[in-house]
Design an enzyme around this catalytic site. Structure first.
Site, PDB file in Angstrom:
ATOM      1  N   GLY A 132     106.888  -1.019 -49.691  1.00  0.00           N
ATOM      2  CA  GLY A 132     108.008  -1.232 -48.774  1.00  0.00           C
ATOM      3  C   GLY A 132     108.412   0.086 -48.158  1.00  0.00           C
ATOM      4  O   GLY A 132     108.056   1.146 -48.681  1.00  0.00           O
TER       5      GLY A 132
ATOM      6  N   CYS B 113     103.000   1.102 -54.816  1.00  0.00           N
ATOM      7  CA  CYS B 113     103.744   2.011 -53.942  1.00  0.00           C
ATOM      8  C   CYS B 113     105.265   1.890 -54.175  1.00  0.00           C
ATOM      9  O   CYS B 113     105.726   2.239 -55.245  1.00  0.00           O
ATOM     10  CB  CYS B 113     103.349   1.762 -52.490  1.00  0.00           C
ATOM     11  SG  CYS B 113     103.725   3.163 -51.460  1.00  0.00           S
ATOM     12  N   TYR B 114     106.022   1.345 -53.242  1.00  0.00           N
ATOM     13  CA  TYR B 114     107.465   1.182 -53.491  1.00  0.00           C
ATOM     14  C   TYR B 114     107.678   0.406 -54.785  1.00  0.00           C
ATOM     15  O   TYR B 114     108.573   0.710 -55.574  1.00  0.00           O
ATOM     16  CB  TYR B 114     108.132   0.441 -52.318  1.00  0.00           C
ATOM     17  CG  TYR B 114     109.628   0.258 -52.509  1.00  0.00           C
ATOM     18  CD1 TYR B 114     110.522   1.248 -52.136  1.00  0.00           C
ATOM     19  CD2 TYR B 114     110.139  -0.911 -53.082  1.00  0.00           C
ATOM     20  CE1 TYR B 114     111.890   1.101 -52.328  1.00  0.00           C
ATOM     21  CE2 TYR B 114     111.508  -1.075 -53.278  1.00  0.00           C
ATOM     22  CZ  TYR B 114     112.384  -0.060 -52.898  1.00  0.00           C
ATOM     23  OH  TYR B 114     113.729  -0.214 -53.089  1.00  0.00           O
TER      24      TYR B 114
ATOM     25  N   HIS C  84      97.527   2.082 -52.395  1.00  0.00           N
ATOM     26  CA  HIS C  84      97.394   0.670 -52.025  1.00  0.00           C
ATOM     27  C   HIS C  84      96.011   0.130 -52.403  1.00  0.00           C
ATOM     28  O   HIS C  84      95.065   0.296 -51.634  1.00  0.00           O
ATOM     29  CB  HIS C  84      97.622   0.496 -50.521  1.00  0.00           C
ATOM     30  CG  HIS C  84      99.042   0.716 -50.135  1.00  0.00           C
ATOM     31  ND1 HIS C  84      99.975  -0.298 -50.167  1.00  0.00           N
ATOM     32  CD2 HIS C  84      99.708   1.826 -49.735  1.00  0.00           C
ATOM     33  CE1 HIS C  84     101.150   0.178 -49.795  1.00  0.00           C
ATOM     34  NE2 HIS C  84     101.015   1.468 -49.534  1.00  0.00           N
TER      35      HIS C  84
ATOM     36  N   GLU D 259      95.009  -2.801 -52.260  1.00  0.00           N
ATOM     37  CA  GLU D 259      94.642  -3.955 -51.443  1.00  0.00           C
ATOM     38  C   GLU D 259      93.916  -3.595 -50.155  1.00  0.00           C
ATOM     39  O   GLU D 259      93.289  -4.455 -49.537  1.00  0.00           O
ATOM     40  CB  GLU D 259      95.891  -4.794 -51.124  1.00  0.00           C
ATOM     41  CG  GLU D 259      96.908  -4.155 -50.181  1.00  0.00           C
ATOM     42  CD  GLU D 259      97.876  -3.184 -50.862  1.00  0.00           C
ATOM     43  OE1 GLU D 259      97.566  -2.715 -51.970  1.00  0.00           O
ATOM     44  OE2 GLU D 259      98.926  -2.872 -50.273  1.00  0.00           O
TER      45      GLU D 259
ATOM     46  N   ASP E 186      90.040 -21.699 -35.292  1.00  0.00           N
ATOM     47  CA  ASP E 186      91.308 -21.962 -35.978  1.00  0.00           C
ATOM     48  C   ASP E 186      91.815 -23.369 -35.695  1.00  0.00           C
ATOM     49  O   ASP E 186      92.162 -24.123 -36.609  1.00  0.00           O
ATOM     50  CB  ASP E 186      92.375 -20.946 -35.553  1.00  0.00           C
ATOM     51  CG  ASP E 186      91.861 -19.518 -35.626  1.00  0.00           C
ATOM     52  OD1 ASP E 186      90.907 -19.298 -36.380  1.00  0.00           O
ATOM     53  OD2 ASP E 186      92.404 -18.642 -34.939  1.00  0.00           O
TER      54      ASP E 186
ATOM     55  N   LYS F  95      91.066 -14.639 -40.725  1.00  0.00           N
ATOM     56  CA  LYS F  95      89.969 -15.348 -40.054  1.00  0.00           C
ATOM     57  C   LYS F  95      88.857 -15.795 -41.003  1.00  0.00           C
ATOM     58  O   LYS F  95      88.377 -16.916 -40.934  1.00  0.00           O
ATOM     59  CB  LYS F  95      89.386 -14.418 -38.983  1.00  0.00           C
ATOM     60  CG  LYS F  95      88.479 -15.090 -38.016  1.00  0.00           C
ATOM     61  CD  LYS F  95      89.262 -16.056 -37.176  1.00  0.00           C
ATOM     62  CE  LYS F  95      88.909 -16.197 -35.786  1.00  0.00           C
ATOM     63  NZ  LYS F  95      89.940 -16.817 -34.963  1.00  0.00           N
TER      64      LYS F  95
END
Ligand code: XMP
Length: 515
Positions: A53, A80-81, A170, A172, A229, A371
């Site tokens: 954050g 992180c945060y 991070h 991710e 989509d 996607k």
């Protein structure tokens, strides 16, 4: 089914964390950090992840958690945060990092303690993606330091007994080497996940949610473009409500060559109600004289809504009926969400409120997926591979690939050039190696010579990129010989174009489309 709770503290990568957890076959939900304790207990997670954050945890108004969360007996990973929040709440001390000590941004070489479950079986050293200006001056009692960089002694902390882990970087994002493996370790080694979630489960639960929302009588009008989509959503809705689904294909006259007819032919084979609306004149007259990219997008988004509504009114919709569209996560985030900047407004975020007001609600059940997840879902639903693997085409169509004013003549020119480009790429067998490729008609004209005569024609730009999620992308290294062939054919065969350039910028700093 086992569930992981992701508490959102406003970071940029929160949906990416969710997506990585899904990749590890574990069900998860992202909830605001304000989720009350009794709801968290009810949710019954096997593990909790605190996201990053933008705030500093020691400032009075920054997001906090109820300390009771640390007494649930549930493992927690702070990112992180989230890591700093854990340290701060459990008695550590977080301060602003001094410039030359532990403030870190970007790719950083990191050393891990591989005896820690989070880093089990991973190399001892690797690049991690940092983005923090704060520093844990004091780590809470019970925590060991399990990762460091040259500048910072505690980029990863662990209290194995309580199952609490924190990383300043991070895991991710793709830039962190073995980041997904770290999340997998947290899920499987710490939270004892069994990997009991699949895309098939997502499909079933989304169909059930849609059925509950739509009820037994509501009808659904889906904005279908023929792209991946909306086609995937058509299949999902057909599964949920059967013949109460009608797909409306608004042809704005800014499709690629033959595309409108191809979409119609493809859906004629499906057992669904399909309506095509030819609205080229309406769109072109609204766009006349407009050059600003965001204005073009807004005009198309709004006009799309009005054309759709006209069709819906002909169809006799009532306030019990729903409007569905295949919005996906990049559409939401790039159009600006919460604190995030608006990169460009994707067409499906621009519907006029008076159009929306005619329906009971707007259904966008794919708006958290990326996607490649949409493609996996399409396969799950049994869509043919050519549809699942279609390259994306933006809602505003060629209007945002014609720089400057949009006219029918320019659209026709671009259609011809783009068609040659695509035909040559396919013939060379390179299409399977590219995520997206298209031509852009720039607003620049230059002098050329053809035969013995002077020309003053438009410059056409060719674009080809590779990406998995379309949030970042690299320009594709198409062989020179192929580019040469394409360039020669286009300049010879398409009147009005006398110069070809190839776009060699990645995203970021560019975007995939030019507008
Ligand atoms: P950018 O240009 O933002 O594009 O890097 C990322 C991906 O999104 C597509 N795109 C759109 N898709 N409506 C859509 O459905 C839109 O308004 C829109 N604008 C861009 C683009 O083609 C690329 O695949």
């Amino acid at each position: 089914m086992q569930k992981v709770l992701i508490l959102d503290f406003g970071g940029q990568y929160n949906q990416l964390i969710a997506r990585r957890v899904r990749e590890c076959n574990v069900y998860c939900e992202v909830k605001p950090y304000t989720m009350p304790m009794e709801k968290i207990r009810e949710f019954d997670p096997i593990g909790i992840i605190f996201t990053g954050g933008p705030n500093s945890v020691y400032l009075p108004d920054s997001p906090q958690v109820d300390p009771a969360i640390f007494r649930l007996g549930v493992p927690i990973l702070g990112i992180c945060y989230g890591c700093q929040l854990m340290a701060h709440t459990l008695g550590g001390q977080v301060t602003a990092a001094q410039a030359d000590t532990a403030r870190e941004y970007g790719k950083t070489e990191t050393v891990y303690d591989t005896t820690c479950p989070l880093f089990h079986s991973l190399p001892e050293k690797g690049i991690s993606w940092m983005s923090h200006g704060d520093f844990m001056a004091k780590v809470p009692a019970g925590f060991a330091l399990v990762g460091h960089t040259a500048a910072c002694p505690n980029v990863a902390i662990a209290d194995e007994a309580r199952g609490f882990y924190g990383v300043q970087f991070h895991p991710e994002v793709n830039h962190t080497e073995n980041g997904t493996a770290m999340l997998r370790n947290f899920l499987y080694r710490v939270c004892h996940a069994q990997g009991d979630w699949t895309m098939g489960d997502f499909c079933k639960s989304t169909v059930a949610d849609l059925q509950a929302k739509i009820g037994s009588k509501g009808r659904v009008l889906l904005a279908l473009s023929g792209g991946v989509d909306s086609s995937v959503l058509a299949a999902l809705l057909a599964e949920a409500v059967g013949d109460r689904l009608t797909c409306v294909f608004v042809d704005h006259g800014l499709m690629r060559k033959n595309e409108g007819d191809e979409v119609e032919a493809a859906f004629a084979k499906w057992d669904i109600h399909f309506v095509r609306v030819n609205a080229e004149d309406r769109f072109l007259s609204k766009l006349a004289g407009v050059t600003d990219p965001e204005t073009k997008r807004k005009i198309i988004g709004a006009e799309f809504g009005y054309v759709f509504l006209d069709e819906a009114l002909k169809f006799g919709i009532t306030k019990e009926d729903f409007f569905a569209q295949g919005t996906i996560y990049p559409d939401v985030i790039e159009s600006g969400m919460g604190e995030a900047d608006t990169i460009k407004s994707h067409h499906n975020r621009l519907l006029p409120p008076e159009v929306i007001a005619q329906f009971k609600a707007v259904l966008e059940p794919l708006d958290h997926l990326f996607k490649d997840e949409i493609r996996a879902l399409g396969r799950e639903l049994g869509l043919p591979e050519y549809l699942v693997m279609r390259q994306p085409f933006p809602g505003p169509g060629l209007a945002i690939r014609i720089i400057g004013q949009v006219t029918k003549e320019k659209a026709d020119t671009l259609r011809e050039a783009d068609w040659i480009y695509r035909a040559e790429i396919a013939q060379a067998g390179v299409d399977k190696q590219l995520s997206q490729y298209f031509a852009v008609l720039t607003d620049t004209r230059s002098v050329g010579v053809m035969g013995d005569g002077r020309t003053y024609g438009y410059t056409l730009a060719l674009r080809a990129v590779n990406t998995s999620d379309f949030m970042t992308a690299d320009w594709a290294r198409i062989p020179y010989e192929l580019l040469d062939k394409i360039s020669t054919r286009i300049v010879n065969e398409v009147p009005g174009i006398n110069r070809i350039v190839y776009d060699i910028t990645s995203k970021p700093p560019a975007t995939i489309e030019w507008e």
